[in-house]
Motif scaffolding. Sequence first.
Motif, PDB file in Angstrom:
ATOM      1  N   LEU A  91     -88.297  -0.599 -77.049  1.00 17.17           N
ATOM      2  CA  LEU A  91     -87.026   0.032 -76.672  1.00 17.17           C
ATOM      3  C   LEU A  91     -87.254   1.199 -75.725  1.00 17.17           C
ATOM      4  O   LEU A  91     -86.498   1.392 -74.767  1.00 17.17           O
ATOM      5  N   THR A  92     -88.292   1.997 -75.999  1.00 17.38           N
ATOM      6  CA  THR A  92     -88.604   3.131 -75.130  1.00 17.38           C
ATOM      7  C   THR A  92     -88.953   2.656 -73.735  1.00 17.38           C
ATOM      8  O   THR A  92     -88.480   3.213 -72.735  1.00 17.38           O
ATOM      9  N   ALA A  93     -89.788   1.617 -73.643  1.00 20.45           N
ATOM     10  CA  ALA A  93     -90.161   1.075 -72.331  1.00 20.45           C
ATOM     11  C   ALA A  93     -88.937   0.564 -71.592  1.00 20.45           C
ATOM     12  O   ALA A  93     -88.779   0.794 -70.384  1.00 20.45           O
ATOM     13  N   GLY A  94     -88.039  -0.109 -72.306  1.00 12.40           N
ATOM     14  CA  GLY A  94     -86.827  -0.615 -71.676  1.00 12.40           C
ATOM     15  C   GLY A  94     -85.939   0.510 -71.176  1.00 12.40           C
ATOM     16  O   GLY A  94     -85.420   0.447 -70.051  1.00 12.40           O
ATOM     17  N   LEU A  95     -85.753   1.540 -71.986  1.00 12.14           N
ATOM     18  CA  LEU A  95     -84.899   2.658 -71.593  1.00 12.14           C
ATOM     19  C   LEU A  95     -85.460   3.402 -70.392  1.00 12.14           C
ATOM     20  O   LEU A  95     -84.716   3.803 -69.495  1.00 12.14           O
TER      21      LEU A  95
ATOM     22  N   PHE B  20     -83.819  -6.338 -75.297  1.00  8.97           N
ATOM     23  CA  PHE B  20     -83.156  -5.183 -74.685  1.00  8.97           C
ATOM     24  C   PHE B  20     -82.580  -5.558 -73.328  1.00  8.97           C
ATOM     25  O   PHE B  20     -81.406  -5.276 -73.028  1.00  8.97           O
ATOM     26  N   TYR B  21     -83.389  -6.189 -72.487  1.00 10.35           N
ATOM     27  CA  TYR B  21     -82.917  -6.599 -71.164  1.00 10.35           C
ATOM     28  C   TYR B  21     -81.761  -7.594 -71.281  1.00 10.35           C
ATOM     29  O   TYR B  21     -80.791  -7.528 -70.516  1.00 10.35           O
ATOM     30  N   PHE B  22     -81.867  -8.517 -72.227  1.00  9.93           N
ATOM     31  CA  PHE B  22     -80.816  -9.515 -72.392  1.00  9.93           C
ATOM     32  C   PHE B  22     -79.499  -8.854 -72.769  1.00  9.93           C
ATOM     33  O   PHE B  22     -78.442  -9.174 -72.206  1.00  9.93           O
ATOM     34  N   LEU B  23     -79.532  -7.915 -73.723  1.00  9.60           N
ATOM     35  CA  LEU B  23     -78.304  -7.247 -74.166  1.00  9.60           C
ATOM     36  C   LEU B  23     -77.708  -6.392 -73.046  1.00  9.60           C
ATOM     37  O   LEU B  23     -76.483  -6.317 -72.893  1.00  9.60           O
TER      38      LEU B  23
ATOM     39  N   ALA C 173     -83.568   2.895 -65.055  1.00 16.95           N
ATOM     40  CA  ALA C 173     -83.279   3.478 -63.737  1.00 16.95           C
ATOM     41  C   ALA C 173     -83.966   2.736 -62.606  1.00 16.95           C
ATOM     42  O   ALA C 173     -83.596   2.897 -61.440  1.00 16.95           O
ATOM     43  N   THR C 174     -84.978   1.922 -62.935  1.00 17.48           N
ATOM     44  CA  THR C 174     -85.730   1.246 -61.870  1.00 17.48           C
ATOM     45  C   THR C 174     -85.604  -0.277 -61.957  1.00 17.48           C
ATOM     46  O   THR C 174     -86.366  -0.984 -61.302  1.00 17.48           O
ATOM     47  N   MET C 175     -84.642  -0.779 -62.747  1.00 16.49           N
ATOM     48  CA  MET C 175     -84.516  -2.238 -62.882  1.00 16.49           C
ATOM     49  C   MET C 175     -83.691  -2.828 -61.733  1.00 16.49           C
ATOM     50  O   MET C 175     -82.717  -3.548 -61.939  1.00 16.49           O
ATOM     51  N   VAL C 176     -84.099  -2.501 -60.510  1.00 14.87           N
ATOM     52  CA  VAL C 176     -83.368  -2.959 -59.323  1.00 14.87           C
ATOM     53  C   VAL C 176     -83.320  -4.484 -59.239  1.00 14.87           C
ATOM     54  O   VAL C 176     -82.254  -5.063 -58.975  1.00 14.87           O
ATOM     55  N   PRO C 177     -84.442  -5.204 -59.454  1.00 14.87           N
ATOM     56  CA  PRO C 177     -84.365  -6.674 -59.388  1.00 14.87           C
ATOM     57  C   PRO C 177     -83.373  -7.254 -60.400  1.00 14.87           C
ATOM     58  O   PRO C 177     -82.638  -8.199 -60.089  1.00 14.87           O
ATOM     59  N   TYR C 178     -83.342  -6.675 -61.601  1.00 10.45           N
ATOM     60  CA  TYR C 178     -82.448  -7.182 -62.641  1.00 10.45           C
ATOM     61  C   TYR C 178     -80.993  -6.948 -62.258  1.00 10.45           C
ATOM     62  O   TYR C 178     -80.136  -7.832 -62.421  1.00 10.45           O
ATOM     63  N   LEU C 179     -80.704  -5.753 -61.745  1.00 10.82           N
ATOM     64  CA  LEU C 179     -79.339  -5.459 -61.314  1.00 10.82           C
ATOM     65  C   LEU C 179     -78.926  -6.373 -60.163  1.00 10.82           C
ATOM     66  O   LEU C 179     -77.768  -6.793 -60.076  1.00 10.82           O
TER      67      LEU C 179
ATOM     68  N   PHE D  81     -94.548  -1.942 -65.460  1.00 13.56           N
ATOM     69  CA  PHE D  81     -95.463  -1.387 -66.466  1.00 13.56           C
ATOM     70  C   PHE D  81     -95.042  -1.812 -67.871  1.00 13.56           C
ATOM     71  O   PHE D  81     -95.879  -2.086 -68.728  1.00 13.56           O
ATOM     72  N   GLY D  82     -93.716  -1.890 -68.092  1.00 11.87           N
ATOM     73  CA  GLY D  82     -93.242  -2.245 -69.431  1.00 11.87           C
ATOM     74  C   GLY D  82     -93.425  -3.704 -69.779  1.00 11.87           C
ATOM     75  O   GLY D  82     -93.618  -4.053 -70.944  1.00 11.87           O
ATOM     76  N   THR D  83     -93.368  -4.580 -68.769  1.00 10.05           N
ATOM     77  CA  THR D  83     -93.458  -6.018 -69.034  1.00 10.05           C
ATOM     78  C   THR D  83     -94.859  -6.580 -68.827  1.00 10.05           C
ATOM     79  O   THR D  83     -95.138  -7.696 -69.273  1.00 10.05           O
ATOM     80  N   LEU D  84     -95.737  -5.837 -68.143  1.00  9.91           N
ATOM     81  CA  LEU D  84     -97.103  -6.323 -67.943  1.00  9.91           C
ATOM     82  C   LEU D  84     -98.152  -5.281 -68.299  1.00  9.91           C
ATOM     83  O   LEU D  84     -99.157  -5.597 -68.942  1.00  9.91           O
ATOM     84  N   GLY D  85     -97.917  -4.029 -67.891  1.00  8.00           N
ATOM     85  CA  GLY D  85     -98.909  -2.986 -68.138  1.00  8.00           C
ATOM     86  C   GLY D  85     -99.160  -2.745 -69.613  1.00  8.00           C
ATOM     87  O   GLY D  85    -100.297  -2.872 -70.102  1.00  8.00           O
ATOM     88  N   ILE D  86     -98.098  -2.391 -70.338  1.00  9.07           N
ATOM     89  CA  ILE D  86     -98.244  -2.132 -71.770  1.00  9.07           C
ATOM     90  C   ILE D  86     -98.733  -3.368 -72.515  1.00  9.07           C
ATOM     91  O   ILE D  86     -99.618  -3.258 -73.383  1.00  9.07           O
ATOM     92  N   PRO D  87     -98.211  -4.586 -72.231  1.00 10.30           N
ATOM     93  CA  PRO D  87     -98.747  -5.766 -72.923  1.00 10.30           C
ATOM     94  C   PRO D  87    -100.248  -5.979 -72.741  1.00 10.30           C
ATOM     95  O   PRO D  87    -100.905  -6.507 -73.636  1.00 10.30           O
ATOM     96  N   VAL D  88    -100.813  -5.572 -71.588  1.00 12.17           N
ATOM     97  CA  VAL D  88    -102.263  -5.708 -71.409  1.00 12.17           C
ATOM     98  C   VAL D  88    -103.000  -4.822 -72.402  1.00 12.17           C
ATOM     99  O   VAL D  88    -103.992  -5.239 -73.016  1.00 12.17           O
ATOM    100  N   PHE D  89    -102.511  -3.590 -72.579  1.00 13.20           N
ATOM    101  CA  PHE D  89    -103.103  -2.714 -73.581  1.00 13.20           C
ATOM    102  C   PHE D  89    -103.036  -3.367 -74.967  1.00 13.20           C
ATOM    103  O   PHE D  89    -104.017  -3.410 -75.709  1.00 13.20           O
ATOM    104  N   LEU D  90    -101.860  -3.861 -75.302  1.00  8.65           N
ATOM    105  CA  LEU D  90    -101.651  -4.444 -76.621  1.00  8.65           C
ATOM    106  C   LEU D  90    -102.427  -5.745 -76.780  1.00  8.65           C
ATOM    107  O   LEU D  90    -102.867  -6.077 -77.878  1.00  8.65           O
ATOM    108  N   LEU D  91    -102.597  -6.475 -75.687  1.00 12.65           N
ATOM    109  CA  LEU D  91    -103.310  -7.745 -75.739  1.00 12.65           C
ATOM    110  C   LEU D  91    -104.760  -7.537 -76.144  1.00 12.65           C
ATOM    111  O   LEU D  91    -105.323  -8.318 -76.914  1.00 12.65           O
TER     112      LEU D  91
END
Length: 227
Positions: free
Chosen positions: A127-131, A51-54, A135-141, A20-30
Amino acid sequence: MTAGLLIALAALALVDSTSFGTLGIPVFLLLAAGRGQTSRLLIYLATVAGFYFLVGVGLMLGLSTLVDNFGDVLYSQAAYWVQLGLGVGLFALSYRFDPKRREKLGKPERRFEPRVGGPGVMMLLGLTAGLLEVATMVPYLAAIGMMTSSDLAPGQWVPLLGAYVLVMVLPPLVLLALRGVARGWLEPRLERLRAWMVKNSASMVSWTLAIVGIWLALDAASHLFSR
């Protein structure tokens, strides 16, 4: 560094790109970006990627060592009871957003739709979306774990992390480019997607809270009651 590792990391990054943070919200903003606010969408995406990089850099440089140093506290019975309480609390909170339950109680349905603001608002939203997704960034971990186990040098894993987060935010960038050349074809489809997401936003929040809550509670219970 092998071709298999690169393919696996690319696949995990594509999975992360559908959140939702990487595709959902950007669609709204787009959709709002068509009114001369494209730069604010880019600020949001840059914030999420940064945020993800850091977080990735921190994990690669030794946050795991910090966890090891405080392992006795983090893996104590008291900590697991706190985790169990948090899991149960999140699961209970999910019902406050459940549209069906709110309908039975005669309460109006909650709906969430991000709104475009100034650069500072876009950074805060990113930042809020990243935070919220930590808890659900399983692929990244999983990707971090793969790079760690491969014993990569900093000169190798730093570019890989950068490429990973770039792939994560690539879909909305592609949509932004397509919108510039095929606005008439893409705009109605984005609008239908936006309407669907607004309609189901409360359900998505409810399910996310419930899944995270169940996972936390079951993990804590497995340690507390396994004996």
